[in-house]
Design a protein around this motif. Structure first.
Motif, PDB file in Angstrom:
ATOM      1  N   TYR A  35       0.853  -1.183   0.000  1.00  0.00           N
ATOM      2  CA  TYR A  35       0.000   0.000   0.000  1.00  0.00           C
ATOM      3  C   TYR A  35       0.891   1.235   0.000  1.00  0.00           C
ATOM      4  CZ  TYR A  35      -3.810  -3.105   1.557  1.00  0.00           C
ATOM      5  OH  TYR A  35      -4.744  -4.110   1.658  1.00  0.00           O
ATOM      6  N   GLY A  42      -5.468   8.507   3.122  1.00  0.00           N
ATOM      7  CA  GLY A  42      -5.750   7.107   3.388  1.00  0.00           C
ATOM      8  C   GLY A  42      -4.779   6.203   2.667  1.00  0.00           C
ATOM      9  N   LEU A  91       3.726   0.921   2.626  1.00  0.00           N
ATOM     10  CA  LEU A  91       3.432  -0.056   3.658  1.00  0.00           C
ATOM     11  C   LEU A  91       3.269  -1.436   3.049  1.00  0.00           C
ATOM     12  CD1 LEU A  91       0.830   2.081   5.602  1.00  0.00           C
ATOM     13  CD2 LEU A  91       3.030   1.359   6.514  1.00  0.00           C
ATOM     14  N   PHE A 106       0.822  -5.451   9.393  1.00  0.00           N
ATOM     15  CA  PHE A 106       1.561  -4.439   8.652  1.00  0.00           C
ATOM     16  C   PHE A 106       2.976  -4.260   9.188  1.00  0.00           C
ATOM     17  CE2 PHE A 106      -1.344  -2.139   5.812  1.00  0.00           C
ATOM     18  CZ  PHE A 106      -2.550  -2.703   6.183  1.00  0.00           C
ATOM     19  N   GLY A 107       3.871  -3.913   8.274  1.00  0.00           N
ATOM     20  CA  GLY A 107       5.188  -3.445   8.670  1.00  0.00           C
ATOM     21  C   GLY A 107       5.116  -1.978   9.060  1.00  0.00           C
ATOM     22  N   TRP A 111       9.569   5.143   4.408  1.00  0.00           N
ATOM     23  CA  TRP A 111       9.280   6.530   4.062  1.00  0.00           C
ATOM     24  C   TRP A 111      10.163   6.935   2.902  1.00  0.00           C
ATOM     25  CZ3 TRP A 111       5.700   9.771   6.427  1.00  0.00           C
ATOM     26  CH2 TRP A 111       5.085   9.251   7.578  1.00  0.00           C
TER      27      TRP A 111
ATOM     28  N   TYR B  35      -9.057  -1.226  11.871  1.00  0.00           N
ATOM     29  CA  TYR B  35      -7.630  -1.087  12.102  1.00  0.00           C
ATOM     30  C   TYR B  35      -7.342   0.289  12.679  1.00  0.00           C
ATOM     31  CZ  TYR B  35      -6.601  -5.265   9.342  1.00  0.00           C
ATOM     32  OH  TYR B  35      -6.525  -6.561   8.887  1.00  0.00           O
ATOM     33  N   GLN B  37      -4.098   3.257  13.184  1.00  0.00           N
ATOM     34  CA  GLN B  37      -2.796   3.672  12.716  1.00  0.00           C
ATOM     35  C   GLN B  37      -2.325   4.861  13.531  1.00  0.00           C
ATOM     36  OE1 GLN B  37      -2.474   5.568   8.830  1.00  0.00           O
ATOM     37  NE2 GLN B  37      -0.558   4.493   8.443  1.00  0.00           N
ATOM     38  N   SER B  39       0.070   7.816  13.639  1.00  0.00           N
ATOM     39  CA  SER B  39       0.982   8.764  13.005  1.00  0.00           C
ATOM     40  C   SER B  39       1.776   8.201  11.833  1.00  0.00           C
ATOM     41  CB  SER B  39       1.949   9.316  14.068  1.00  0.00           C
ATOM     42  OG  SER B  39       2.689  10.396  13.568  1.00  0.00           O
ATOM     43  N   GLY B  40       1.077   7.669  10.840  1.00  0.00           N
ATOM     44  CA  GLY B  40       1.738   7.238   9.616  1.00  0.00           C
ATOM     45  C   GLY B  40       2.517   5.943   9.720  1.00  0.00           C
ATOM     46  N   ARG B  41       2.408   5.258  10.813  1.00  0.00           N
ATOM     47  CA  ARG B  41       3.074   3.971  10.940  1.00  0.00           C
ATOM     48  C   ARG B  41       2.157   2.867  10.427  1.00  0.00           C
ATOM     49  NH1 ARG B  41       7.496   4.826  14.053  1.00  0.00           N
ATOM     50  NH2 ARG B  41       7.810   2.641  14.553  1.00  0.00           N
ATOM     51  N   GLY B  42       2.600   1.611  10.586  1.00  0.00           N
ATOM     52  CA  GLY B  42       1.790   0.507  10.102  1.00  0.00           C
ATOM     53  C   GLY B  42       0.473   0.391  10.828  1.00  0.00           C
ATOM     54  N   LEU B  43      -0.513  -0.170  10.130  1.00  0.00           N
ATOM     55  CA  LEU B  43      -1.818  -0.364  10.751  1.00  0.00           C
ATOM     56  C   LEU B  43      -1.794  -1.561  11.691  1.00  0.00           C
ATOM     57  CD1 LEU B  43      -2.453   1.389   8.202  1.00  0.00           C
ATOM     58  CD2 LEU B  43      -4.705   0.304   8.227  1.00  0.00           C
ATOM     59  N   HIS B  45      -4.313  -4.311  13.601  1.00  0.00           N
ATOM     60  CA  HIS B  45      -5.650  -4.890  13.594  1.00  0.00           C
ATOM     61  C   HIS B  45      -6.284  -4.750  14.975  1.00  0.00           C
ATOM     62  CE1 HIS B  45      -8.500  -8.327  13.991  1.00  0.00           C
ATOM     63  NE2 HIS B  45      -8.866  -7.902  12.822  1.00  0.00           N
ATOM     64  N   PHE B  88      -9.415   2.940  10.698  1.00  0.00           N
ATOM     65  CA  PHE B  88      -9.865   2.554   9.362  1.00  0.00           C
ATOM     66  C   PHE B  88     -10.737   1.309   9.446  1.00  0.00           C
ATOM     67  CE2 PHE B  88      -7.021   5.187   6.801  1.00  0.00           C
ATOM     68  CZ  PHE B  88      -6.000   5.474   7.695  1.00  0.00           C
ATOM     69  N   LEU B  99      -7.621  -6.265   0.722  1.00  0.00           N
ATOM     70  CA  LEU B  99      -8.306  -5.268   1.532  1.00  0.00           C
ATOM     71  C   LEU B  99      -7.997  -3.873   1.014  1.00  0.00           C
ATOM     72  CD1 LEU B  99      -8.010  -6.318   5.280  1.00  0.00           C
ATOM     73  CD2 LEU B  99      -9.889  -6.646   3.705  1.00  0.00           C
ATOM     74  N   THR B 100      -9.029  -3.068   0.940  1.00  0.00           N
ATOM     75  CA  THR B 100      -8.824  -1.665   0.613  1.00  0.00           C
ATOM     76  C   THR B 100      -9.352  -0.826   1.768  1.00  0.00           C
ATOM     77  OG1 THR B 100     -10.907  -1.661  -0.604  1.00  0.00           O
ATOM     78  CG2 THR B 100      -8.897  -1.966  -1.887  1.00  0.00           C
ATOM     79  N   PHE B 101      -8.822   0.353   1.899  1.00  0.00           N
ATOM     80  CA  PHE B 101      -9.115   1.201   3.037  1.00  0.00           C
ATOM     81  C   PHE B 101      -9.567   2.574   2.565  1.00  0.00           C
ATOM     82  CE2 PHE B 101      -7.324  -1.515   6.326  1.00  0.00           C
ATOM     83  CZ  PHE B 101      -6.467  -2.320   5.609  1.00  0.00           C
ATOM     84  N   GLY B 102     -10.429   3.185   3.380  1.00  0.00           N
ATOM     85  CA  GLY B 102     -10.845   4.556   3.118  1.00  0.00           C
ATOM     86  C   GLY B 102      -9.839   5.531   3.686  1.00  0.00           C
ATOM     87  N   SER B 103     -10.265   6.749   3.896  1.00  0.00           N
ATOM     88  CA  SER B 103      -9.368   7.801   4.389  1.00  0.00           C
ATOM     89  C   SER B 103      -9.245   7.797   5.904  1.00  0.00           C
ATOM     90  CB  SER B 103      -9.860   9.172   3.925  1.00  0.00           C
ATOM     91  OG  SER B 103      -9.868   9.239   2.510  1.00  0.00           O
ATOM     92  N   ARG B 106      -9.663  10.463  11.942  1.00  0.00           N
ATOM     93  CA  ARG B 106      -8.548  10.895  12.790  1.00  0.00           C
ATOM     94  C   ARG B 106      -9.116  11.296  14.147  1.00  0.00           C
ATOM     95  NH1 ARG B 106      -7.865  13.077   7.974  1.00  0.00           N
ATOM     96  NH2 ARG B 106      -8.585  15.135   8.611  1.00  0.00           N
TER      97      ARG B 106
END
Lengths: 115, 111
Positions: A35, A42, A91, A106-107, A111, B35, B37, B39-43, B45, B88, B99-103, B106
């Motif tokens: 991803y 998103g 990701l 996820f990993g 970046w 899921y 997340q 701050s921009g790290r991995g999601l 579950h 998410f 799997l797809t995710f929306g926005s 926050r």
């Protein structure tokens, strides 16, 4: 390893250069996903591998993007001739089997900054 | 599209309050996952609810699913500052492989 491992964790590259991002999935996981997430956005699906099936490449944004998965384990995402809009966190995730029957792990992401 | 859409886009609450996030989708599903997340790290579950389930609990999390309305909600009770993250949803069915995710939503929990 215990989790999904990605490398490098951070990469700064010059516009026009090629980059390779690596993903080591959890051992035994047959499904692997890539991803992309731009800042504050998103997740954008890129590509999906499941066992020996042909990968689902429907999310790749252009032919500059490609990915392979060798031996059903490690995967490499390659971006050729990088552009500034490629800057994002990439990701990788893996799961047992496909689709959402199983939890996806996820990993921490790679970046990428293109300058 | 099987992608879920989260609502609201952003939510700010005080520590101790409850936070409710909603997810809507358009296709039939086998299950729906939530899921988180940071701050921009991995999601990470959180919880999976199957299409034949209406409610599921995990600690301070409560998820509901209404397949007739094609919607789900995630409730976080007694929120903490550490719950600050993006959340998410990911609906899945047999017709979609990845799997797809929306926005996402926050969530900001003010201490």
């Amino acid at each position: 390893g215990a989790g999904v491992s990605q490398s490098p964790s951070n990469k700064v590259t010059e516009k026009g250069k090629d980059v390779e991002l690596r993903c080591d999935p959890i051992s035994g996981h047959t499904a692997l996903y890539w991803y992309r997430q731009s800042l504050g956005q998103g997740l954008e699906f890129l590509i999906y591998f499941q066992g020996n099936s042909a990968p689902d490449k429907s999310g790749l944004p252009s032919d500059r993007f490609s990915a392979e998965r060798t031996g059903g384990s490690v995967s490499t995402l390659t971006i050729q001739r990088t552009q500034q809009e490629d800057s994002a966190v990439y990701l990788c995730a893996s799961s047992l089997g496909d689709r959402g029957r199983n939890t996806i792990y996820f990993g921490e992401g790679s970046w990428l900054t293109v300058v | 599209s099987q992608q879920g859409e989260e609502d609201p886009q952003a939510l700010s609450i005080q520590e101790g309050e409850n936070a409710t996030m909603n997810c809507s989708y358009k296709t039939s599903i086998n299950n729906l996952q939530w899921y988180r997340q940071n701050s921009g790290r991995g999601l990470v579950h959180l919880i999976l609810i199957r299409s034949n389930e209406r409610e599921k609990h995990s600690g301070r999390l409560r998820v509901t699913l209404d397949t007739s309305k094609k919607s789900s909600s995630l409730l976080i009770t007694a929120s903490r500052a550490a719950d600050t993250a993006s959340y998410f949803c990911a609906p899945t069915n047999t017709g979609r492989r990845a799997l797809t995710f929306g926005s996402g939503t926050r969530l900001q929990v003010q201490p």
